[in-house]
Design a protein around this motif. Structure first.
Motif, short mmCIF file in Angstrom:
data_model
loop_
_atom_site.label_atom_id
_atom_site.label_comp_id
_atom_site.label_asym_id
_atom_site.label_seq_id
_atom_site.Cartn_x
_atom_site.Cartn_y
_atom_site.Cartn_z
N UNK A 58 0.83 -1.20 0.00
CA UNK A 58 0.00 0.00 0.00
C UNK A 58 0.87 1.26 0.00
N UNK A 59 1.74 1.39 1.02
CA UNK A 59 2.45 2.66 1.15
C UNK A 59 3.58 2.82 0.14
N UNK A 60 4.23 1.73 -0.25
CA UNK A 60 5.35 1.90 -1.17
C UNK A 60 4.90 2.06 -2.61
N UNK A 61 3.70 1.60 -2.94
CA UNK A 61 3.15 1.93 -4.26
C UNK A 61 2.88 3.42 -4.35
N UNK A 62 2.35 4.00 -3.27
CA UNK A 62 2.16 5.45 -3.23
C UNK A 62 3.50 6.15 -3.43
N UNK A 63 4.51 5.69 -2.69
CA UNK A 63 5.84 6.30 -2.78
C UNK A 63 6.41 6.18 -4.18
#
Length: 321
Positions: free
Chosen positions: A208-213
Motif C-alpha cells: 500500500x504505502x510503497x506503491x504510493x511512494x
C-alpha cells in the motif's frame, strides 16, 4: 559542493529529506554524508521497519499473558536495531543502485551518486552499522537470533528486485516486516501462527504505502527501465490500494483473533479496534490520493507512521484487560 545560494548546513542535503532535519542543522559536517546514506534525515523508514516489531511484541504478550522486564529491552532493542538495520539496508540499496540513482531526479542528490561518499566508504559504514545491530540481536534468545540472521536474505535481494519483477514492493515487504516475526519470537521463544499472519498483514501494508511512494518516480523509472507496482498499476492504482487496505485489516484482525482468542472477550474486542483504526487511516489516505502530485504522494507515504502507530494503544490496553 556548496552552491552560491546554499548555506553550509544545506550543502549536500538530499532532495526528499525532511526540511530542517537534525542532520542538516546539527550534525558535524564530516558525518552528514554517512548519516544521509543511512537515511537519518528521513526517519519515516525507521518507523516503518520498527512498528511491525512492536506489533509482534505486544501481540505475543497478549497471546501468552506474560510480561517480564526483558520485554522492555526487546521494545528498546527493536528501536535501536531498526535504526541501525534500516541504515545498513539503505546503504546497501544505495551501493547497488548508485547508477540508477544518478539517473533519477529525486535520488541524484544522494551521497554516492553525488560524490559525497565513495563505494568503499559506504561498504565500511554498512558493516559498522550491521555489526552493532548484531550485538543487539545477540541479547535475544537463540530462535530470535536465527531469525535475525535469516532476515539478511530479503534485505540483500530487495535492491535487485526492481530489475527482474514488477512487484519489488513485495520484496521490500518481506524485509521491512520481518520484525513482527523476530519480536514475537524474542518474547515467546518460538515462532507461532499469529506472528506469521501479522507478517503477511505488514507485507500488504508495505504494498500500500510503497506503491504510493513509487508513483513519485514513475516517469524516470519508465525511461531507465526500472519496474514497480506504480508503473504496473498505473491509473488502476486506487483500486489496488483499496484491495491492499482490506487485506491488511483482514490479516491483522485475524492475527489478533488467533493471538487473543484464549483470553478475555473485552481484551479481544479492544485489540480488534487496532486494525480497524489503522484501516481508517489508510482509507483517509485513499481519499487524499493524487497520483500526479508528488508533494502529496510523499506526504501520504510519510503519514503511514501514524497509520502504523494506531494499533499500538489498543494492543497495550488489551494487555490490561
Amino acid at each position: 559542493m556548496t552552491g552560491k545560494n546554499q548555506t553550509p548546513e544545506a550543502a549536500g542535503m538530499v532532495a526528499d529529506a525532511v526540511k530542517g532535519n537534525w542532520v542538516d542543522r546539527f550534525a558535524p559536517a564530516a558525518t552528514r554524508p554517512y548519516l544521509r546514506l543511512a537515511r537519518a534525515d528521513r526517519p519515516i523508514g525507521t518507523w516503518l521497519l520498527l512498528l511491525p516489531c512492536w506489533w509482534g511484541l505486544l501481540l505475543a504478550m497478549l497471546h501468552d499473558g506474560r510480561a517480564h522486564w526483558h520485554d522492555l529491552w526487546i521494545f528498546a532493542g527493536c528501536g535501536i536495531g531498526a535504526w541501525l538495520m534500516r541504515g545498513a539496508g539503505c546503504t546497501w540499496n544505495d551501493i547497488t543502485d548508485r547508477d540508477i540513482d544518478g539517473s533519477v531526479a529525486r535520488t541524484a542528490s544522494r551521497p554516492i551518486p553525488s560524490g559525497q561518499v565513495s563505494v568503499t566508504g559506504a561498504l565500511v559504514w554498512l558493516v559498522a552499522q550491521a555489526l552493532v545491530a548484531f550485538c543487539i540481536l545477540l541479547t535475544f534468545n537463540a530462535a530470535a537470533i536465527a531469525l535475525g540472521i535469516l532476515a539478511l536474505v530479503p534485505v540483500a535481494i530487495y535492491p535487485f528486485a526492481k530489475r527482474f519483477t514488477w512487484w519489488p514492493q513485495v520484496f521490500l515487504g518481506l524485509a521491512f516486516n520481518w520484525g513482527a516475526l523476530l519480536a514475537w519470537t524474542a518474547h515467546a521463544g518460538q515462532l507461532e501462527w499469529p506472528a506469521v499472519l501479522l507478517y503477511l498483514a505488514g507485507i500488504s501494508w508495505t504494498l500500500f504505502y510503497d506503491t504510493i511512494y513509487a508513483h513519485q518516480d514513475k516517469e524516470d523509472d519508465a525511461l531507465i527501465g526500472v519496474k514497480s507496482t506504480a508503473r504496473l498499476f498505473g491509473d488502476r492504482t486506487p483500486r489496488w490500494l483499496a484491495m491492499f487496505l482490506v487485506l491488511t485489516v483482514a490479516l491483522q484482525s485475524l492475527a489478533v483473533i488467533v493471538a487473543a482468542i484464549g483470553g478475555s472477550s473485552p481484551a479481544l474486542l479492544v485489540a480488534l479496534l487496532g486494525p480497524w483504526a489503522m484501516g481508517w487511516h489508510m482509507q483517509w489516505q485513499l481519499r487524499k490520493l493524487d497520483l500526479n502530485d508528488n508533494e502529496r504522494l510523499l506526504g501520504l507515504f510519510r503519514s503511514n507512521r501514524d497509520a502504523g502507530l494506531l494499533p499500538l494503544p489498543f494492543f497495550a490496553i488489551a494487555l490490561l484487560l
